[in-house]
Write a protein that holds these residues in place. Sequence first.
Motif, PDB file in Angstrom:
ATOM      1  N   LYS A   4       7.161   6.920   6.461  1.00  0.00           N
ATOM      2  CA  LYS A   4       7.767   8.142   6.969  1.00  0.00           C
ATOM      3  C   LYS A   4       8.330   7.945   8.370  1.00  0.00           C
TER       4      LYS A   4
ATOM      5  N   TYR B  77       3.275   3.103   2.749  1.00  0.00           N
ATOM      6  CA  TYR B  77       3.613   2.141   3.794  1.00  0.00           C
ATOM      7  C   TYR B  77       4.778   1.253   3.356  1.00  0.00           C
TER       8      TYR B  77
ATOM      9  N   GLY C  88      -5.227   6.169  -6.868  1.00  0.00           N
ATOM     10  CA  GLY C  88      -4.618   5.078  -6.119  1.00  0.00           C
ATOM     11  C   GLY C  88      -4.536   3.808  -6.951  1.00  0.00           C
TER      12      GLY C  88
ATOM     13  N   GLU D  70       0.825  -1.202   0.000  1.00  0.00           N
ATOM     14  CA  GLU D  70       0.000   0.000   0.000  1.00  0.00           C
ATOM     15  C   GLU D  70       0.864   1.260   0.000  1.00  0.00           C
ATOM     16  N   ASN D  71       0.446   2.235  -0.788  1.00  0.00           N
ATOM     17  CA  ASN D  71       1.229   3.442  -0.972  1.00  0.00           C
ATOM     18  C   ASN D  71       1.500   4.168   0.351  1.00  0.00           C
TER      19      ASN D  71
ATOM     20  N   PRO E 109     -10.021   5.471  -3.948  1.00  0.00           N
ATOM     21  CA  PRO E 109      -9.391   6.796  -3.930  1.00  0.00           C
ATOM     22  C   PRO E 109      -8.803   7.120  -5.300  1.00  0.00           C
TER      23      PRO E 109
ATOM     24  N   THR F  53      -8.738  -4.079  -1.655  1.00  0.00           N
ATOM     25  CA  THR F  53      -8.533  -3.142  -0.550  1.00  0.00           C
ATOM     26  C   THR F  53      -7.825  -3.788   0.624  1.00  0.00           C
ATOM     27  N   THR F  54      -7.315  -5.006   0.415  1.00  0.00           N
ATOM     28  CA  THR F  54      -6.704  -5.676   1.545  1.00  0.00           C
ATOM     29  C   THR F  54      -5.341  -5.053   1.841  1.00  0.00           C
ATOM     30  N   THR F  55      -4.980  -4.956   3.124  1.00  0.00           N
ATOM     31  CA  THR F  55      -3.666  -4.444   3.503  1.00  0.00           C
ATOM     32  C   THR F  55      -2.828  -5.595   4.035  1.00  0.00           C
TER      33      THR F  55
ATOM     34  N   PRO G 154       3.847   3.105   8.284  1.00  0.00           N
ATOM     35  CA  PRO G 154       4.113   4.158   7.301  1.00  0.00           C
ATOM     36  C   PRO G 154       5.615   4.363   7.080  1.00  0.00           C
TER      37      PRO G 154
ATOM     38  N   HIS H 163      -6.049   0.990  -6.556  1.00  0.00           N
ATOM     39  CA  HIS H 163      -7.362   0.392  -6.801  1.00  0.00           C
ATOM     40  C   HIS H 163      -8.037   1.063  -7.996  1.00  0.00           C
TER      41      HIS H 163
END
Lengths: 402, 271, 285
Positions: A135, A51, A366, A48-49, A363, A166-168, A133, A368
Amino acid sequence: MRFPMKIVERLLEGVFKMSSSITSIVILLIIIFLFKEGFGLFRSPVVENGYGLYINSKNPIADINPTQIKQIFDGEIDNWKTIGGNEESIYLFRFDEIFSIYTDEELGENYQFLPQKLNNIIAENSNIIAFFPKKYMQEISSNTKEIATKNIEITDFVLGKEWLPTTTPSPLFGIVPLVLGTLLVSFLAILIALPLGLGVAIYLSEIASNRVRGIIRPAIELLAGIPSVVYGFFGLVIIVPIVQKVGNISAGETAFTGSLILAIMALPTIISISEDAIRNTPLALRESSYALGATQWQTIYKIVIPYASSGISAAIILGIGRAIGETMAVLMVTGNGAVIPHSIFESVRTIPATIAAELGEAPIGGTHYQALFLLGCVLFLFTLILSIVSELISKKQTSKTA
Amino acid sequence: MKKTIILTISLFCLVLNIKAQKIKGSDTVLPLSQEAAENYKKKNPASAVSVTGGGSGVGISALISGTTEIAQASRKIKFDEKLKIQESGNSLKEIIIAYDALSVIVNPSNKVSKLTREQLEGIFTGKITNWKEVGGEDLKIVPYSRETSSGTYEFFKESVLKNKNYKSGIMSLPATGAIIQSISQTKGAIGYVGFAYLNTKVKTINISYDKGKTYVIPNITNVKNKTYPIVRPLYYYYLTKNSNKVKGFVDYILSPEGQKIVSNVGYITLK
Amino acid sequence: MIRSKNIQQKIAFHIFRLLSFGILGILVWILGFIIYNGIQVISWEFITSYPKEGMTEGGIFPAIIGTIYLVIGSMIFAVPLGIMSAIYISEYASNQKWVRFIRIMTNNLASIPSIVFGLFGMALFVHTFGFGDSILAGSLTLGILIIPIVIRTTEEALKAVPESYRLGSFALGATKLQTIKNVVFPIAFPNIMTGLILSVGRVSGETAPILFTVAAYFLPKLPQSIFDQAMALPYHLYVIATSGTDIEASKPIAYGTAFVLISIVLTINLLAGWIRRYFEKQNSI
């Protein structure tokens, strides 16, 4: 007076010419926009973006793929050995858990100590896989290493067997279940609609009296005019419960239900095109058949149908094209389970239904969103191929007639 | 023909008018916002609050792209969504407008009336497939889910499935109303819906989050005394720079009158 | 031998007759279902009032108006473009390759699924051009959807005008434009009208292209400008049938909406069919 008239003529001709190329421009634009957005997917990272996935640097694992990530975070893989690492159970660490280990004070006012604490946790646990994340992991220390840093690959998309957008930490964009679902519903629909449609076409063109034709033909036009959302509503309220009861199955939202609705929707296309093809059979052919003592029915199925076969195949292909792209009716009755279908009495998810159901929630920009545009590209290519094939076939038909 | 031309011209003239206020997002919050907008208009005839659904994600992405003033959400804003808003140089305001108890429902003919969280996890991840495994009759379980990025889907996944994925190929219906419709028609069905959607056509399940010691039914008392475990806040999000524009409506929904709509629609008030 | 041949024919023909009336049956079933349930809800108030009580009462006035706006908007865009391109293809174009290319493109555009138009409209009009969810974006998307229909029907209508009429007009010294304006177009007009009416029917029934470009769930007042969202009948039916807290209470509204939608679309279709048949008869005489 003559002179300005000429200019007007020229000008208008130019305007006409320009507007005639509008469809070509639109198609070009569609291709540009769909593919531009869609292919962005392959420039996006697997995770995921924003992360990252981090492990202890002692862990010998070099990389893992999205499916493995999903299985690890679902608890299906709980030992590093399964994916080629050490014999060690996997310690899952999600970002939120840091707040149950340390108080806000320990993390600092602006979470300035957070990166350090995260780093410590990873350093202390050799079996950890941590998801947080990027960061908070600005400088990667010698204790940690980031894994799964690759971008999404075309094979993940084309050959992937799971659609979990949408799974993380790592969404899965496998289109195999969607493509198979779409094809299953469409082909089944045509399988149901073809014998029906052909029968009606023969009846209308060869047998029916003018009066009967005058009733049935407008009825078919009306059937074509009913909006697809009305078909969906009808299917949801009437057909779904009937399928469930008659088939005695656990849920009425199945591929079969979708096919029934699509079959009704494809009938007008199939009937009108095959009727045209049947009508175009030269009279001379029929008359020679009669002269040899054949009945009308024998003439129909030995002479007329074979002669009209290419027109009928064009009808089939157009019908499939219509069915593949149908959105609302299918969305409302097939249950939309994204799984590779094993039987026609299971729920399926089609490509158009997926786009309609998910686009609003993805989003913008994104992964997706990009994946849904890529689905749009796939759909576009499907129908493009089908329409070219049907064109080639009907060309064959016209050249035969001529 | 003339009429068409006049209509066209008047349409184009109106372009210059001010844009109406827009609320967009979660289907769970949709009925609440819709009724609030309806009543707000009665009070302020000049107002024009439009309400659109689509899902929490759609609302927040519309907020990011500037196509809505208020995003209604049934989940907290995601980290990367927040980042995007910060990147665009805006700051975000979050308002909790009501609470919702996520209720697990089955077909009324189903004999099972209580389930633990672990059993629910098993059912929705596909490990438990027959009702007899959880004390019911010998019948296949048909779990229904919402679409992948609705806030309800994600909250249920977080709270009940402990972040595990739903079983692959779970039936996902585009809206909550469709889930009620399907569950009322399907004997072995199970699904989850917002508190406001409950009706007599489906049966609500008692839930236990302490491995079966106590089972709690979702109702207003149990939510208010915090014994029902699956409760989530419902949010409005807007950009701080739009504060003045949306203030009237946001204040309205937080006022006693607005909160009365909250309980009318079937959600739980803030106080 | 001859007997069995005839029996075979009889059986086959009976089956075909049965199938044909079966189709009639399906139509009656669908329409009957909608009309039977819808007619109980329909009233003057239902057509002219706003939704009330969380969409479980009141009417569908804004959805009807929204659909009318979308029809007008898409026609403004598609009709001139479609007719002009058809005129070029059938009256001017001398380069056969160009004509064939355009025809292939038009056919392809016609076969693209409506949801792809929705995607495209969202990417281009809503985001790239920054129209947002608006009547403008929705009308443009729907307009593109029906351009192929307008082109095809107009082209066929123009082609049906006998060549001798054009030659006659030229012989009288008329220019090409004058010929088209005074001779060809008036004769082709009824058939062009039929095509336009059919595309109105198509626009008013489409859901997928407007999902992400214009449709709103609830609007307290009518759209004020082309940059506003609008409610629309097909989307309204979809939303009412699948969302809403009290799906049983809103079911009558769903039936009513379906009834209004189907009446509009079918009236349009019948009208088109009637015009076509009327002029067919005239022409044959």
